[in-house]
Design a protein around this motif. Structure first.
Motif, short mmCIF file in Angstrom:
data_model
loop_
_atom_site.label_atom_id
_atom_site.label_comp_id
_atom_site.label_asym_id
_atom_site.label_seq_id
_atom_site.Cartn_x
_atom_site.Cartn_y
_atom_site.Cartn_z
N ARG A 223 0.86 -1.06 0.12
CA ARG A 223 0.04 -0.06 0.02
C ARG A 223 0.94 1.31 -0.08
O ARG A 223 2.16 1.32 0.41
CB ARG A 223 -1.00 0.12 1.16
CG ARG A 223 -1.85 -1.01 1.21
CD ARG A 223 -2.43 -1.71 0.07
NE ARG A 223 -2.81 -0.61 -0.79
CZ ARG A 223 -3.18 -0.90 -2.08
NH1 ARG A 223 -2.80 -2.23 -2.79
NH2 ARG A 223 -3.48 0.06 -2.84
N ASN A 224 0.23 2.44 -0.59
CA ASN A 224 0.83 3.44 -0.78
C ASN A 224 0.51 4.43 0.63
O ASN A 224 -0.49 4.85 0.58
CB ASN A 224 0.36 4.45 -1.84
CG ASN A 224 1.49 5.63 -2.01
OD1 ASN A 224 2.02 6.30 -1.12
ND2 ASN A 224 1.47 6.04 -3.22
N HIS A 225 1.40 4.42 1.56
CA HIS A 225 1.36 4.82 2.78
C HIS A 225 1.68 6.43 3.00
O HIS A 225 1.74 7.20 4.21
CB HIS A 225 1.98 4.17 4.06
CG HIS A 225 1.45 4.36 5.40
ND1 HIS A 225 2.40 4.90 6.53
CD2 HIS A 225 0.19 4.22 6.01
CE1 HIS A 225 1.91 5.16 7.59
NE2 HIS A 225 0.32 4.78 7.35
N ARG A 226 2.19 6.98 1.66
CA ARG A 226 2.82 8.30 1.77
C ARG A 226 1.67 9.18 1.96
O ARG A 226 0.55 9.04 1.54
CB ARG A 226 3.57 8.28 0.31
CG ARG A 226 4.81 7.63 0.26
CD ARG A 226 5.25 7.49 -1.05
NE ARG A 226 6.44 6.52 -1.11
CZ ARG A 226 6.85 6.29 -2.29
NH1 ARG A 226 6.08 6.21 -3.34
NH2 ARG A 226 8.06 5.09 -2.46
N LYS A 227 2.27 10.52 2.59
CA LYS A 227 1.53 11.60 2.67
C LYS A 227 2.26 12.84 2.16
O LYS A 227 3.26 13.00 2.94
CB LYS A 227 0.62 12.01 4.05
CG LYS A 227 -0.19 10.74 4.58
CD LYS A 227 0.81 9.95 5.60
CE LYS A 227 -0.28 8.92 6.06
NZ LYS A 227 0.53 7.74 6.71
N ILE A 228 1.94 13.18 0.91
CA ILE A 228 2.60 14.43 0.34
C ILE A 228 1.73 15.59 -0.32
O ILE A 228 0.75 14.94 -0.99
CB ILE A 228 3.28 13.79 -0.95
CG1 ILE A 228 4.43 12.88 -0.36
CG2 ILE A 228 4.29 14.80 -1.59
CD1 ILE A 228 5.30 11.98 -1.41
N ILE A 229 1.95 16.46 0.07
CA ILE A 229 1.41 17.69 -0.88
C ILE A 229 2.39 18.59 -1.23
O ILE A 229 3.37 18.76 -0.54
CB ILE A 229 0.35 18.46 -0.01
CG1 ILE A 229 -0.80 17.75 0.55
CG2 ILE A 229 0.02 19.72 -0.59
CD1 ILE A 229 -1.61 18.43 1.48
N VAL A 230 2.46 18.93 -2.74
CA VAL A 230 3.63 19.87 -3.37
C VAL A 230 2.69 20.86 -3.97
O VAL A 230 1.77 20.69 -4.75
CB VAL A 230 4.42 19.23 -4.26
CG1 VAL A 230 5.21 20.25 -4.61
CG2 VAL A 230 5.03 18.09 -3.41
N VAL A 231 3.04 22.27 -3.80
CA VAL A 231 2.36 23.19 -4.31
C VAL A 231 3.58 23.94 -4.98
O VAL A 231 4.61 24.82 -4.31
CB VAL A 231 1.74 24.29 -3.02
CG1 VAL A 231 1.07 25.28 -3.85
CG2 VAL A 231 0.48 23.53 -2.52
N ASP A 232 3.11 24.14 -6.36
CA ASP A 232 3.88 24.94 -7.11
C ASP A 232 5.63 24.72 -7.17
O ASP A 232 6.47 25.31 -7.47
CB ASP A 232 3.98 26.47 -6.91
CG ASP A 232 2.65 27.11 -7.28
OD1 ASP A 232 1.93 26.35 -8.09
OD2 ASP A 232 2.09 27.98 -6.68
N GLY A 233 5.80 23.46 -6.73
CA GLY A 233 6.88 22.90 -6.52
C GLY A 233 8.06 23.43 -5.50
O GLY A 233 9.31 23.10 -5.46
N ILE A 234 7.57 24.29 -4.84
CA ILE A 234 8.22 25.03 -3.55
C ILE A 234 7.78 24.86 -2.24
O ILE A 234 8.61 24.95 -1.31
CB ILE A 234 8.56 26.50 -4.19
CG1 ILE A 234 7.10 27.15 -4.22
CG2 ILE A 234 9.23 26.72 -5.48
CD1 ILE A 234 7.17 28.73 -4.10
N THR A 235 6.67 24.46 -2.03
CA THR A 235 6.05 24.29 -0.79
C THR A 235 5.60 22.86 -0.68
O THR A 235 4.83 22.24 -1.48
CB THR A 235 4.75 25.11 -0.51
OG1 THR A 235 5.34 26.45 -0.48
CG2 THR A 235 4.23 24.92 0.86
N GLY A 236 5.93 22.13 0.34
CA GLY A 236 5.56 20.90 0.56
C GLY A 236 5.10 20.29 2.17
O GLY A 236 5.57 21.03 2.76
N PHE A 237 4.38 19.31 1.87
CA PHE A 237 4.07 18.88 3.36
C PHE A 237 4.20 17.09 3.30
O PHE A 237 4.06 16.56 2.38
CB PHE A 237 2.72 19.18 3.52
CG PHE A 237 2.15 20.60 3.77
CD1 PHE A 237 2.09 21.22 4.73
CD2 PHE A 237 1.99 21.38 2.49
CE1 PHE A 237 2.01 22.68 4.96
CE2 PHE A 237 1.75 22.67 2.64
CZ PHE A 237 1.75 23.36 3.82
#
Length: 483
Positions: A223-237
């Motif tokens: 399973r893909n247990h990753r939690k990723i947010i990327v906004v405009d390539g410069i902000t990530g969570f």
């Protein structure tokens, strides 16, 4: 006819036809003796069930690879940069603080096992619990200009899930590119209507490794247990929180949900983008390239960070290896928090060795858990850790779901990886490895605050627990490599 003999004859036939061939397969896979013994014991005790369980959850795919990384342009580009960092290590990082260079072995390990670039132009913010996390996430998404990329294990059709969906729809209608990857098992309850509303607004939504016959047995366990947010390539969570109301409201009968997340500004967000685009290529066979997605690395002053992804698609258990190396080389302290404590034996050994070497080793786990068997599995490790002088704390103020490790004064890792077999050996995970004294000090303060909301378990008290408590632990411990 003797019914007893008939039963044993049938049982023997079933065992010969099903369990023995599967047991031979398991032995030939050359897993750790611990895992091999656990699977064979299950096959002996429950041959038919054991075979079915193995087909669904036990097959080893790391060596066979679930999918090829060939053709993913972003991976190829950053792999070249990581090779260059390895070859020119002394020149590239001559300006790093001496304390950071004491962790050179971990930096080199992650460059080798997962092509994890060491980026320096980063600002980090620790987000505690759902209020802080989703406030920061919604703010970043509202300010998006070109694209929003989300990848989550759980995306729920509830209040927070619908609020996020509505915001993503709003941004998509403004012309912002929105891509969403959801795990097909973790987000099983997401309705067709929910997904259709996103798609109708121009959002591209794709499940990760759909669990459908006849591919069920080869995919349900990974399973893909990753939690990723990327906004405009410069902000990530990234971090421990999924998208669901339980992170605000807590768990019935347990209490509040306590968790931490990480906000990244800078080059490390671009590295999170690499992980997302690789997964996007896997689900869509589409390469995302160009400066809009991958701004040039600044390599400016800031917090040094490596982003490492691990999973059954890679050659190495990269995150587990780095955590093991960090603990094994600890000089002063090892503090860690995990909701599920079922570590592979090499990490257990590293923890005990560190403690016996006079390193201050402390572990926080929840006393009440959202999963019954993993709770008893976690408890089954407590006694041997206490015997080695490790301090173990049971969190009291609800359910602690944070996943981080602190080693000495300049090293820590925050991400999606639980300290258990599944996260380290089976799931797709992502962690940030951070080399910074100020950040480490902030995380230490959070850890010590969590200790204040915990009770320390003493060896004398623990050794006097009731026999049925110990029996539950022992039974759970037996199956822990299979969970």
């Amino acid at each position: 006819m003797n019914p007893v003999l008939d039963f044993w004859s049938s049982f023997s036939l079933i065992f010969l036809v099903t369990a023995i061939p599967v047991a031979i397969m398991i032995v030939l896979e050359k897993r750790s003796p611990y895992k091999t013994a656990a699977w064979i014991l299950l096959l002996v005790l429950l041959p038919v069930f054991g075979v079915v369980f193995y087909l669904f959850f036990g097959q080893e795919y790391r060596k066979r690879k679930l999918y090829s990384r060939k053709g993913i342009k972003s991976l190829g580009q950053y792999r070249k940069l990581s090779v260059r960092q390895l070859r020119q290590f002394e020149q590239a990082f001559s300006n790093l603080d001496k304390k950071i260079l004491e962790k050179e072995n971990i930096i080199r390990l992650l460059l080798n096992n997962s092509d994890a670039l060491l980026t320096t132009g980063n600002k980090l913010k620790i987000l505690v619990n759902a209020d802080q996390t989703f406030k920061a996430v919604f703010s970043a998404i509202k300010n998006a200009r070109h694209h929003i990329h989300l990848e989550y294990y759980i995306f729920a059709d509830d209040k927070i899930g619908n609020q996020l969906k509505d915001l993503l729809i709003e941004k998509s209608l403004e012309g912002v590119e929105v891509r969403v990857i959801i795990d097909d098992v973790g987000s099983w309850g997401l309705s067709d209507k929910f997904i259709r509303e996103m798609k109708n607004s121009g959002i591209r939504v794709q499940p990760f490794m759909e669990v459908r016959f006849p591919r069920l047995t080869s995919r349900v366990n990974f399973r893909n247990h990753r939690k990723i947010i990327v906004v405009d390539g410069i902000t990530g969570f990234t971090g421990g929180l999924n998208i669901a109301d339980r992170y605000f409201e807590g768990v019935k009968g347990i209490g509040p949900w306590y968790d931490i997340h990480l906000q990244v500004e800078g080059d490390a967000a671009t590295c999170l983008q690499v992980v997302f685009t690789a997964d996007w290529y896997f689900v869509m066979r589409e390469n995302l390239t160009g400066r809009n997605y991958f701004p040039p690395l600044k390599e400016s002053k800031g917090v040094p960070v490596q982003i490492s992804a691990s999973g059954p698609d890679s050659d190495w258990e990269s995150i587990g290896q780095a955590i093991f190396a960090a603990i094994a080389n600890a000089k002063k302290r090892v503090y860690l928090t995990t909701p599920y404590l079922m570590p592979p034996m090499q990490i257990v050994s590293a923890l005990k060795t560190a403690s016996l070497s006079n390193v201050d080793v402390r572990i926080i786990i929840p006393e009440k858990s959202d999963a019954r068997i993993p709770k008893w599995c976690s408890f089954s490790y407590v006694e041997e850790l206490l015997e080695a002088g490790i301090k173990v704390y049971f969190f009291q103020n609800g359910f602690i779901h944070s996943k981080y490790v602190i080693v000495d004064d300049v090293f820590s890792t925050v991400g999606t990886t639980n300290l258990d077999f599944r996260s380290i050996e089976t799931n797709f995970e992502v962690n940030a490895f951070i080399y910074d004294e100020d950040f480490t000090a902030k995380l230490v303060r959070i850890f010590k605050k969590d200790i204040q909301n915990s009770r320390e378990i003493k060896l004398k008290e623990w050794s006097q627990r009731r026999w049925h408590f110990k029996l539950k632990e022992s039974l759970a411990h037996t199956v822990s490599p299979m969970l």
